[in-house]
Scaffold this active site. Structure first.
Site, PDB file in Angstrom:
ATOM      1  CD  GLU A   9       9.924  82.311  66.972  1.00 37.92           C
ATOM      2  OE1 GLU A   9       9.085  83.427  66.575  1.00 37.92           O
ATOM      3  OE2 GLU A   9       9.824  81.224  66.741  1.00 37.92           O
ATOM      4  CD  GLU A  53       7.754  89.633  69.255  1.00 34.94           C
ATOM      5  OE1 GLU A  53       8.032  89.103  68.204  1.00 34.94           O
ATOM      6  OE2 GLU A  53       8.487  90.513  69.626  1.00 34.94           O
ATOM      7  CG  ASP A  73       8.776  86.515  54.312  1.00 35.82           C
ATOM      8  OD1 ASP A  73       7.671  86.908  54.964  1.00 35.82           O
ATOM      9  OD2 ASP A  73       9.623  85.584  54.525  1.00 35.82           O
ATOM     10  CB  THR A  90       6.155  85.071  69.337  1.00 32.54           C
ATOM     11  OG1 THR A  90       7.267  85.437  69.242  1.00 32.54           O
ATOM     12  CG2 THR A  90       5.236  85.482  68.327  1.00 32.54           C
ATOM     13  CG  LEU A 119      -1.372  87.425  62.611  1.00 34.93           C
ATOM     14  CD1 LEU A 119      -2.492  86.841  62.113  1.00 34.93           C
ATOM     15  CD2 LEU A 119      -0.309  87.523  61.555  1.00 34.93           C
TER      16      LEU A 119
END
Ligand SMILES: O=C(O)CCC(=O)C(=O)O
Ligand SMILES: [Fe+2]
Length: 808
Positions: free
Chosen positions: A557, A744, A472, A703, A747
């Site tokens: 989430e 959404e 990240d 997602t 990737l």
């Protein structure tokens, strides 16, 4: 776990010595074999056992790398050459090498896996040599097959029809389950047909390849040194008007040793029009297929396979991440669990697309294969499109990093008629140092820019850490004052049974505990939301803020932090329960006492560790403790904690943001039980969540990992989506109680195929109630999206999401 346990017979396939000039008699036995079995063997092909040994040894070096490393080539990676376990079967993994430059294809994969890959140069060279030889052999064999179909067919049709064929190689590694002895045998690769023209397979001495006879019996194809197996694929079956068979085959593991095979697929080019010449169709003129373009056939399969009830699965659906893996949390290798078994079966043992089976009617076949133009979304419902801002839009000092650049990009988005943008308001930035001192300055400035452009805003209340995992690039921790409290009282974090803490977000155990300098976690969240509501009042009043999304757990989430990469979790491990902080343990003890079984007030045993497989654990295995009295009590409590947390925080959010739609996010997960989704054969784990959301009028933002699944490769695309399964279940649990669902992409998405996938999910063509997504958030704004071609494609996507006719 293999469905038919009757003793299989061995088939002796005709063998063709390809080093010798051809005899007429060989041609007729070749033709016989192709009609009857779609399989035959070749000998004297010029590839030595040493070469196979070398390929085996190098591949083994790669397959024994940690899963984490291999997944750098996995379904969510850029190259997608590695298919991990649990996609085709729990015991199968593979690596793909594309031609014609097999060396650079393999080298590209190796470079991703190994930092210093010089010792592997030989491997790439060997694969280049192998690929080259296979290409040569494939060409020769295709000519022979054509000759066996019709005397002069090779001269007539080879150049005109087959000269642009191309090949790719798949190195297959099968690892049998540890309890194979008990099971007797396990399916290494489910029944399927190949989509190639022809496939050439090398299987090592372990054996296990089986072909299905016309009368449905499985026949062993025993390995034989110096011999390669050749089979006809779907494309040649279609081209030959069903004269030659593309037979169903599978791999069964009967020995407790690893099995290695190499499959070489020789395929039509994507834009090839497949049309059996009249002469091939023959005098009776019964044409079995209307002409179709190769790639349309793939799309057809993809569409066919996504039907709700469809249980058609194909080995070659390999380049995707699938929510389907969830079932492994409860499925044993015996496949006894009812609904779990269904999924399990559909994944690894149902037929791959079989032209005959799924399309018995010739006319339907014609229609479906041939007529698959891109769907026209003109006049379809308007689905708003939002674009997520880059994670580093606002820095830790709460300033916009590049206001002018951002403003320009937003103008461009506006020109594409995007509805609005989504932005995270990070707790760790806004309330970073002193409790209840909020710095919203950067967000204020940002919101003004957005409003001036007449864009809408979806704002996320992000109470979790951003990044922090390997790879990240942006890291926004929880507020400093919170981590300080955590240093003295680590029980404020989710904790696993080994006592490891997870700093991604706070445990739900402190929702009502006054441990945050006199406030409970829920009060802290509420104060933050209130501060936001007051600070941005004007943006609420004028409708600029169209929705507030509430983060309810890790990654925002609603789920437990049960599979953190920083605790070494790797796909597809089952994850670990996160209930071992003292607060959740107290709650568990209370629940146990209430139930009258105080001794149940402890976490379950035999749950393995993050990377265990269900069958390795006493708790998750088939018939395991998860389904016993205590197991059911524990899982019920665990999932209720998740629902209660959502219920609590969303209730308060509704108070704070009265009148503004709220939403929350969830996602599909490999390890459902440890993530808190008590979703099993006899339970719909999503229904109570949907009811809870319904109570608060909240939108579910899902997602949708499926949106990442369609990828096109320059070689014969294996990538087909799996849009059913969990996504289907989650969407419908929500739609059943009439709560809106937004989505959404997980990737990056820049190509038409990916957008088509999103569109199809957003407005499913087969939904009888005309359900569609309430909004879509595109992840995310960045330089790549702004590149001309990408942006034009994106603009086209927005128009179609809006139901407009396409003007570009
Ligand atoms: O592993 C084998 O022997 C066969 C593999 C196979 O059927 C395939 O890769 O399509
Ligand atoms: Fe195959």
């Amino acid at each position: 776990m293999v469905s038919e346990l009757e003793t299989t017979k061995t088939i002796k396939l005709p063998s063709l010595d390809i080093s010798k000039p051809l005899h007429l008699s060989s041609l007729s036995s070749l033709s016989e074999a192709c009609k009857e079995w779609g399989f035959f063997q070749i000998t004297n092909h010029g590839i030595s056992k040493e070469l196979y040994n070398k390929i085996y040894s190098y591949s083994n070096d790669l397959f024994t790398l940690p899963m984490e490393t291999k997944l750098k080539l996995g379904p969510s990676s850029f190259l997608k050459t590695y298919t991990p376990h649990f996609i085709a079967s729990p015991f199968f993994e593979s690596l793909r090498v594309s031609g014609p430059d097999f060396a650079s294809s393999s080298q590209a994969s190796i470079d991703v896996l190994l930092s210093s890959s010089t010792q592997m140069i030989e491997f790439s060279e060997i694969l280049q040599e192998y690929g080259r030889k296979m290409t040569e052999i494939s060409k020769g064999i295709l000519k022979l097959i054509l000759m066996s179909l019709g005397e002069d067919f090779s001269t007539k049709y080879y150049d005109s029809e087959f000269k642009n064929c191309h090949g790719y190689l798949r190195i297959n590694n099968y690892s049998p389950p540890k309890n194979l002895e008990e099971l007797k045998e396990a399916e290494g690769l489910g029944m399927h047909t190949d989509m190639s023209c022809i496939t050439i397979v090398y299987q090592d001495e372990v054996g296990g390849l089986q072909v299905k006879s016309k009368d449905g019996k499985w026949m062993d194809i025993l390995p034989c040194e110096g011999t390669l197996v050749v089979n006809i694929g779907d494309m040649f079956q279609a081209w030959s008007n069903d004269k030659f068979r593309s037979s169903e085959h599978r791999v069964v593991l009967k020995k407790e040793v690893n099995r290695f095979s190499l499959a070489f697929f020789w395929c039509f080019e994507n834009d090839k029009t497949v049309h059996a010449p009249d002469e091939v169709v023959g005098k009776e003129n019964l044409r079995m297929y209307k002409q179709f373009v190769c790639v349309d056939y793939l799309r057809f399969r993809e569409n066919n396979e996504k039907g709700i009830c469809s249980r058609q699965f194909n080995l070659h659906l390999m380049n995707f991440t699938t929510t389907r893996t969830r079932t492994w949390a409860v499925v044993s290798e015996k496949g006894k669990g009812d609904c779990a078994k269904e999924d399990h079966d559909s994944l690894i043992s149902s037929a791959a697309y079989s032209i005959e089976e799924t399309q018995p009617d010739v006319d339907i076949k014609h229609l479906q294969v041939a007529e698959l133009p891109e769907r026209d979304f003109t006049g379809t419902p308007y689905v708003p499109v939002y674009v997520m801002l880059p994670l580093d839009t606002i820095n830790m000092e709460c300033e916009i990093v590049d206001p002018d650049g951002l403003s320009n990009q937003l103008k461009i988005l506006k020109s594409a008629k995007v509805d609005g943008i989504m932005v995270d308001c990070w707790w760790g930035i806004v309330e970073s140092h002193i409790p209840q001192q909020y710095n919203w300055s950067g967000y204020k400035r940002l919101f003004n820019i957005v409003r001036d452009l007449d864009l809408k805003l979806q704002v996320v209340m992000s109470f979790h850490e951003c990044g922090g995992n390997v790879g990240d690039d942006v890291h926004i921790p929880l507020p400093h004052w919170v981590t300080e409290i955590g240093n003295g009282n680590p029980d404020i974090y989710f904790t696993d049974k080994e006592g490891r803490r997870n700093h991604e977000c706070l445990t739900w155990g402190i929702d009502k505990e006054r441990v945050l300098r006199g406030r409970t976690a829920v009060e802290v969240y509420l104060d933050y939301m209130r501060s936001f509501r007051v600070e941005f009042d004007e943006f609420f009043e004028d409708g600029t803020i169209s929705e507030i999304e509430i983060g309810l757990g890790p990654c925002g989430e609603l789920r437990y932090a049960s599979y953190p990469a920083n605790h070494g979790w790797k796909y597809p491990g089952i994850g670990e329960f996160q209930c071992y902080d003292k607060y959740l343990m107290k709650s568990l003890r209370k629940a146990a006492e209430k139930r009258g079984h105080s001794f149940w007030g402890k976490g379950p045993e035999n749950t393995g560790s993050y990377n265990s497989m269900p069958h390795e654990t006493g708790f998750f295995r088939d018939g395991g403790e998860y389904n016993g009295y205590y197991g059911r009590f524990f899982l019920g409590w665990y999932s209720q904690i998740l629902i209660d947390h959502g219920d609590r925080v969303l209730g308060l959010a509704n108070l704070a943001f009265e009148g503004t739609p709220i939403a929350t996010k969830t996602a599909s997960h490999a390890a459902e039980l440890t993530a808190g989704f008590y979703n099993q054969c006899n339970r719909d784990g999503y229904a109570p969540i949907a009811s809870m959301l319904k109570k608060h009028g909240a939108t579910l933002n899902f997602t949708c990992v499926e949106l990442r699944t369609l990828d096109h490769h320059e070689d014969f695309p294996e990538a087909l989506a799996d849009p059913e399964g969990l996504v289907w279940q989650v969407l419908n649990s929500a739609w059943d109680v009439s709560i809106p669902v937004a989505s959404e992409n997980a990737l990056p998405c820049f190509v038409k195929e990916c957008y088509n996938k999103i569109l199809e999910n957003a407005k499913p063509s087969n939904n009888p109630d005309g359900r569609h997504l309430s909004a879509f958030t595109y992840l995310r704004l960045g330089q790549t999206l702004m590149e001309t071609d990408n942006f034009l494609e994106f603009q086209r996507f927005v128009q179609r999401m809006h139901g407009k006719s396409i003007s570009i």
